[in-house]
Write a protein that holds these residues in place. Structure first.
Motif, short mmCIF file in Angstrom:
data_model
loop_
_atom_site.label_atom_id
_atom_site.label_comp_id
_atom_site.label_asym_id
_atom_site.label_seq_id
_atom_site.Cartn_x
_atom_site.Cartn_y
_atom_site.Cartn_z
N UNK A 1 34.77 38.78 46.10
CA UNK A 1 35.75 39.11 47.13
C UNK A 1 36.75 37.95 47.21
N UNK A 2 38.04 38.26 47.33
CA UNK A 2 39.05 37.20 47.42
C UNK A 2 39.09 36.57 48.80
N UNK A 3 38.76 37.37 49.83
CA UNK A 3 38.77 36.85 51.20
C UNK A 3 37.86 37.70 52.07
N UNK A 4 37.29 37.06 53.07
CA UNK A 4 36.49 37.76 54.08
C UNK A 4 37.10 37.46 55.43
N UNK B 1 46.57 37.83 54.35
CA UNK B 1 47.28 38.71 53.42
C UNK B 1 48.38 37.92 52.70
N UNK B 2 49.13 37.13 53.44
CA UNK B 2 50.22 36.34 52.85
C UNK B 2 49.69 35.32 51.85
N UNK B 3 48.50 34.79 52.10
CA UNK B 3 47.93 33.84 51.13
C UNK B 3 47.52 34.57 49.84
N UNK B 4 47.07 35.80 49.97
CA UNK B 4 46.65 36.57 48.80
C UNK B 4 47.83 37.21 48.06
N UNK B 5 48.91 37.46 48.79
CA UNK B 5 50.09 38.10 48.21
C UNK B 5 51.33 37.25 48.44
N UNK B 6 51.48 36.17 47.72
CA UNK B 6 52.70 35.37 47.88
C UNK B 6 53.94 36.24 47.60
N UNK C 1 46.99 44.66 46.75
CA UNK C 1 45.88 44.12 47.53
C UNK C 1 45.09 45.29 48.10
N UNK C 2 43.77 45.14 48.12
CA UNK C 2 42.89 46.13 48.75
C UNK C 2 42.21 45.45 49.93
N UNK D 1 43.33 42.90 40.88
CA UNK D 1 43.75 43.15 42.27
C UNK D 1 42.78 42.45 43.22
N UNK D 2 43.31 41.57 44.08
CA UNK D 2 42.42 40.92 45.04
C UNK D 2 41.91 41.91 46.09
N UNK D 3 40.70 41.65 46.55
CA UNK D 3 40.09 42.49 47.58
C UNK D 3 39.73 41.62 48.77
N UNK D 4 40.20 42.06 49.95
CA UNK D 4 39.86 41.39 51.20
C UNK D 4 38.85 42.29 51.93
#
Length: 121
Positions: free
Chosen positions: A97-100, A114-119, A48-49, A74-77
């Motif tokens: 972007x995966x999340x803002x 972060x936990x939602x993006x990286x189970x 994750x970034x 790789x997801x990016x927040x």
């Protein structure tokens, strides 16, 4: 252990993120610039970034686009306080972007994202 790369030109933001995310069970690499971030993405690919949009001496959008080329899955927040300009919002949609998360969000909220993006594996 899942690896998170954080990029922010404010040392106190990097320090807080590193402490909280390390305590949450992640391995964290923190850097202050786009060139350093891209070197990490190449040499020690993160899971994750998390990046700010406004970085000293570089454009966060350029960093995001280059990171996506190096590590497309790789997801990016985006963790920033700048999201009021409609042109910025439109550009964010383009770079996928995966999340803002607003920088004023609680640390608990950041960890939850972060936990939602990286189970857990």
């Amino acid at each position: 252990m899942q690896h998170i790369l954080t990029i922010d030109d404010e040392p106190q933001i990097r320090d807080i993120l590193k402490q909280v995310l390390t305590a949450s069970g992640y391995r964290v690499t923190d850097v202050e610039s786009a060139p350093a971030a891209l070197a990490v993405v190449r040499d020690d690919p993160p899971d994750l970034i998390i990046t700010d949009l406004q970085l000293e001496e570089s454009d966060g959008f350029d960093l995001i686009e280059q990171a996506k080329q190096l590590a497309p899955s790789t997801p990016i927040m985006l963790l920033t306080g700048v999201l009021f300009d409609p042109a910025v919002v439109q550009r964010l949609g383009e770079v996928k972007i995966a999340a803002y998360v607003d920088k004023t969000a609680s640390l608990d909220h950041i960890v939850k994202e972060v936990r939602q993006l990286l189970p857990k594996r």
